[in-house]
Write a protein that holds these residues in place. Structure first.
Motif, PDB file in Angstrom:
ATOM      1  N   ASN A   1      59.249  65.647  77.352  1.00 12.20           N
ATOM      2  CA  ASN A   1      59.362  66.959  77.990  1.00 12.20           C
ATOM      3  C   ASN A   1      58.138  67.305  78.819  1.00 12.20           C
ATOM      4  OD1 ASN A   1      61.723  67.104  76.524  1.00 12.20           O
ATOM      5  ND2 ASN A   1      60.913  68.479  74.984  1.00 12.20           N
ATOM      6  N   LYS A   2      57.047  66.555  78.668  1.00 17.59           N
ATOM      7  CA  LYS A   2      55.784  66.822  79.360  1.00 17.59           C
ATOM      8  C   LYS A   2      55.291  65.585  80.096  1.00 17.59           C
ATOM      9  CE  LYS A   2      55.030  70.968  77.545  1.00 17.59           C
ATOM     10  NZ  LYS A   2      54.528  72.153  78.122  1.00 17.59           N
ATOM     11  N   ASP A   3      56.138  64.914  80.834  1.00 22.54           N
ATOM     12  CA  ASP A   3      55.770  63.733  81.642  1.00 22.54           C
ATOM     13  C   ASP A   3      55.145  62.624  80.803  1.00 22.54           C
ATOM     14  OD1 ASP A   3      56.714  64.915  83.996  1.00 22.54           O
ATOM     15  OD2 ASP A   3      54.798  65.949  84.309  1.00 22.54           O
ATOM     16  N   ASP A   4      55.667  62.391  79.621  1.00 23.77           N
ATOM     17  CA  ASP A   4      55.245  61.298  78.737  1.00 23.77           C
ATOM     18  C   ASP A   4      53.766  61.326  78.368  1.00 23.77           C
ATOM     19  OD1 ASP A   4      57.823  60.402  78.596  1.00 23.77           O
ATOM     20  OD2 ASP A   4      57.568  58.783  80.040  1.00 23.77           O
ATOM     21  N   VAL A   5      53.180  62.518  78.208  1.00 27.08           N
ATOM     22  CA  VAL A   5      51.802  62.592  77.731  1.00 27.08           C
ATOM     23  C   VAL A   5      51.792  62.290  76.228  1.00 27.08           C
ATOM     24  CG1 VAL A   5      51.094  64.285  79.466  1.00 27.08           C
ATOM     25  CG2 VAL A   5      51.860  65.072  77.245  1.00 27.08           C
ATOM     26  N   PHE A   6      50.703  61.708  75.740  1.00 34.41           N
ATOM     27  CA  PHE A   6      50.590  61.419  74.323  1.00 34.41           C
ATOM     28  C   PHE A   6      50.489  62.727  73.556  1.00 34.41           C
ATOM     29  CE2 PHE A   6      49.375  57.291  75.937  1.00 34.41           C
ATOM     30  CZ  PHE A   6      50.049  56.463  75.064  1.00 34.41           C
ATOM     31  N   SER A   7      51.280  62.819  72.494  1.00 34.87           N
ATOM     32  CA  SER A   7      51.323  64.022  71.680  1.00 34.87           C
ATOM     33  C   SER A   7      51.370  63.634  70.211  1.00 34.87           C
ATOM     34  CB  SER A   7      52.555  64.861  72.020  1.00 34.87           C
ATOM     35  OG  SER A   7      52.544  65.215  73.382  1.00 34.87           O
ATOM     36  N   ILE A   8      51.067  64.598  69.361  1.00 31.70           N
ATOM     37  CA  ILE A   8      51.105  64.395  67.909  1.00 31.70           C
ATOM     38  C   ILE A   8      51.803  65.595  67.288  1.00 31.70           C
ATOM     39  CG2 ILE A   8      49.738  64.141  65.803  1.00 31.70           C
ATOM     40  CD1 ILE A   8      47.454  63.094  67.622  1.00 31.70           C
ATOM     41  N   VAL A   9      52.787  65.328  66.440  1.00 30.19           N
ATOM     42  CA  VAL A   9      53.356  66.390  65.616  1.00 30.19           C
ATOM     43  C   VAL A   9      52.798  66.196  64.213  1.00 30.19           C
ATOM     44  CG1 VAL A   9      55.484  66.789  66.909  1.00 30.19           C
ATOM     45  CG2 VAL A   9      55.450  65.066  65.135  1.00 30.19           C
ATOM     46  N   TYR A  10      52.576  67.313  63.524  1.00 28.98           N
ATOM     47  CA  TYR A  10      52.024  67.229  62.177  1.00 28.98           C
ATOM     48  C   TYR A  10      52.610  68.329  61.311  1.00 28.98           C
ATOM     49  CZ  TYR A  10      48.935  70.989  63.784  1.00 28.98           C
ATOM     50  OH  TYR A  10      48.448  72.172  64.281  1.00 28.98           O
ATOM     51  N   LYS A  11      52.571  68.080  60.012  1.00 24.54           N
ATOM     52  CA  LYS A  11      53.094  69.055  59.055  1.00 24.54           C
ATOM     53  C   LYS A  11      51.951  69.973  58.637  1.00 24.54           C
ATOM     54  CE  LYS A  11      56.370  69.299  55.455  1.00 24.54           C
ATOM     55  NZ  LYS A  11      57.552  68.571  55.157  1.00 24.54           N
ATOM     56  N   ARG A  12      52.170  71.271  58.756  1.00 23.49           N
ATOM     57  CA  ARG A  12      51.152  72.259  58.405  1.00 23.49           C
ATOM     58  C   ARG A  12      51.253  72.614  56.926  1.00 23.49           C
ATOM     59  NH1 ARG A  12      48.947  75.535  62.307  1.00 23.49           N
ATOM     60  NH2 ARG A  12      49.290  77.295  60.927  1.00 23.49           N
ATOM     61  N   LYS A  13      50.179  73.169  56.390  1.00 26.44           N
ATOM     62  CA  LYS A  13      50.153  73.531  54.975  1.00 26.44           C
ATOM     63  C   LYS A  13      51.207  74.570  54.634  1.00 26.44           C
ATOM     64  CE  LYS A  13      45.296  72.485  54.296  1.00 26.44           C
ATOM     65  NZ  LYS A  13      43.960  73.020  54.024  1.00 26.44           N
ATOM     66  N   GLN A  14      51.572  75.416  55.601  1.00 25.90           N
ATOM     67  CA  GLN A  14      52.575  76.452  55.361  1.00 25.90           C
ATOM     68  C   GLN A  14      53.998  75.890  55.333  1.00 25.90           C
ATOM     69  OE1 GLN A  14      50.296  76.582  57.847  1.00 25.90           O
ATOM     70  NE2 GLN A  14      48.886  78.145  57.123  1.00 25.90           N
ATOM     71  N   GLY A  15      54.149  74.594  55.682  1.00 20.81           N
ATOM     72  CA  GLY A  15      55.469  73.976  55.650  1.00 20.81           C
ATOM     73  C   GLY A  15      56.125  73.815  57.000  1.00 20.81           C
ATOM     74  N   ASP A  16      55.595  74.507  58.030  1.00 21.46           N
ATOM     75  CA  ASP A  16      56.163  74.329  59.368  1.00 21.46           C
ATOM     76  C   ASP A  16      55.399  73.208  60.064  1.00 21.46           C
ATOM     77  OD1 ASP A  16      53.894  75.861  59.392  1.00 21.46           O
ATOM     78  OD2 ASP A  16      54.660  77.417  60.693  1.00 21.46           O
ATOM     79  N   TYR A  17      55.602  73.057  61.370  1.00 19.25           N
ATOM     80  CA  TYR A  17      55.066  71.916  62.096  1.00 19.25           C
ATOM     81  C   TYR A  17      54.180  72.373  63.232  1.00 19.25           C
ATOM     82  CZ  TYR A  17      58.736  69.609  59.507  1.00 19.25           C
ATOM     83  OH  TYR A  17      59.533  69.149  58.493  1.00 19.25           O
ATOM     84  N   GLY A  18      53.232  71.488  63.592  1.00 22.13           N
ATOM     85  CA  GLY A  18      52.341  71.750  64.720  1.00 22.13           C
ATOM     86  C   GLY A  18      52.498  70.641  65.749  1.00 22.13           C
ATOM     87  N   LEU A  19      52.104  70.922  66.978  1.00 15.56           N
ATOM     88  CA  LEU A  19      52.187  69.959  68.069  1.00 15.56           C
ATOM     89  C   LEU A  19      50.845  69.941  68.792  1.00 15.56           C
ATOM     90  CD1 LEU A  19      53.878  68.081  69.968  1.00 15.56           C
ATOM     91  CD2 LEU A  19      54.444  70.129  71.259  1.00 15.56           C
ATOM     92  N   ILE A  20      50.255  68.744  68.932  1.00 18.55           N
ATOM     93  CA  ILE A  20      49.019  68.570  69.687  1.00 18.55           C
ATOM     94  C   ILE A  20      49.384  67.760  70.934  1.00 18.55           C
ATOM     95  CG2 ILE A  20      46.713  67.556  69.712  1.00 18.55           C
ATOM     96  CD1 ILE A  20      46.696  67.866  66.652  1.00 18.55           C
ATOM     97  N   GLU A  21      49.004  68.277  72.102  1.00 17.09           N
ATOM     98  CA  GLU A  21      49.305  67.596  73.357  1.00 17.09           C
ATOM     99  C   GLU A  21      48.000  67.264  74.065  1.00 17.09           C
ATOM    100  OE1 GLU A  21      51.730  70.491  75.347  1.00 17.09           O
ATOM    101  OE2 GLU A  21      53.554  69.663  74.496  1.00 17.09           O
TER     102      GLU A  21
END
Length: 180
Positions: free
Chosen positions: A158-178
Motif C-alpha cells: 500500500n506504500k510503494d513496497d517500503v519495508f515495514s514491520i507489524v508488531y503485537k502491542r502489550k494492550q493486545g492490538d497491533y502496531g505498524l512501523i514504516e
C-alpha cells in the motif's frame, strides 16, 4: 510435498515416519504449488510432542501438539494445521486481492559478519533467511499470528513496497512501523 524429519530425544520408527507423511501429505490439496513440511518428534517426561511446520509460497503454518501417543499427536497437529490453513485462506480471500499468494519471491539473505569486536558484547546465536514479499499490513498481521511471533517484516504494497514491520502491542492490538 517435501518432508524433513527431526528427532529430539525420541526414537522414531519408519512406520511413524510413513504415517506422518501420509497424514500430512493430505494437506497438499490446499496448495497450488509444491510445499515443504518440517516435522519434529520429541519426547519429554513420558509425553510425545509432534511439531509440524508447513511452508508454502512464503507462508508458514506451525503447530505443536503433545499427547501420550505419538500417532495421536500427529493426528491432532494435522487437524490444527488444517484449521489454520482454512482460516487463513478465508481471511485472505476476504481482505486481499486475488493472486497475491502466487507471487514469485526472492529470498533476502541476512549476512552474518564474523567481526569479533562486535560479537564480544552481542552474541548472535541464530541467523534466519526468509523472503520479504509485498503484502498488505492485514496480511502481515495474519502471517505473524500464524507463526506466533511478536513482529513480522514485510514490504508494504500500500506504500510503494517500503519495508515495514507489524508488531503485537502489550494492550493486545497491533502496531505498524514504516520506513521512509
Amino acid at each position: 510435498m517435501n518432508f524433513s524429519f527431526t528427532d529430539k530425544k525420541a526414537q522414531v520408527t519408519d512406520e511413524l515416519r510413513e504415517y506422518a507423511e501420509r497424514k500430512i501429505g493430505k494437506l497438499d490439496r490446499f496448495f497450488k504449488t509444491e510445499s515443504e513440511a518440517f516435522i519434529t518428534f520429541a519426547a519429554e517426561r513420558g509425553r510425545y510432542i509432534a511439531e509440524v511446520t508447513i511452508k508454502n509460497d512464503g507462508i508458514y503454518y506451525r503447530v505443536a501438539d503433545t499427547t501420550n501417543d505419538m500417532f495421536a499427536s500427529i493426528d491432532s497437529a494435522v487437524a490444527a494445521i488444517e484449521r489454520q490453513i482454512r482460516k487463513n485462506k478465508t481471511r485472505l480471500g476476504k481482505r486481499i486481492r486475488a493472486g497475491s499468494l502466487e507471487r514469485e519471491k526472492e529470498p533476502v539473505i541476512i549476512a552474518d559478519d564474523s567481526d569479533e569486536d562486535e560479537h564480544r558484547e552481542f552474541k548472535i546465536v541464530r541467523t534466519k533467511m526468509f523472503p520479504v514479499k509485498p503484502m498488505a499490513p492485514e496480511e502481515a498481521v495474519l502471517q505473524m499470528n500464524l507463526l506466533e511471533h511478536e513482529f513480522f517484516v514485510f514490504k508494504n504494497q500500500n506504500k510503494d513496497d517500503v519495508f515495514s514491520i507489524v508488531y503485537k502491542r502489550k494492550q493486545g492490538d497491533y502496531g505498524l512501523i514504516e520506513t521512509t
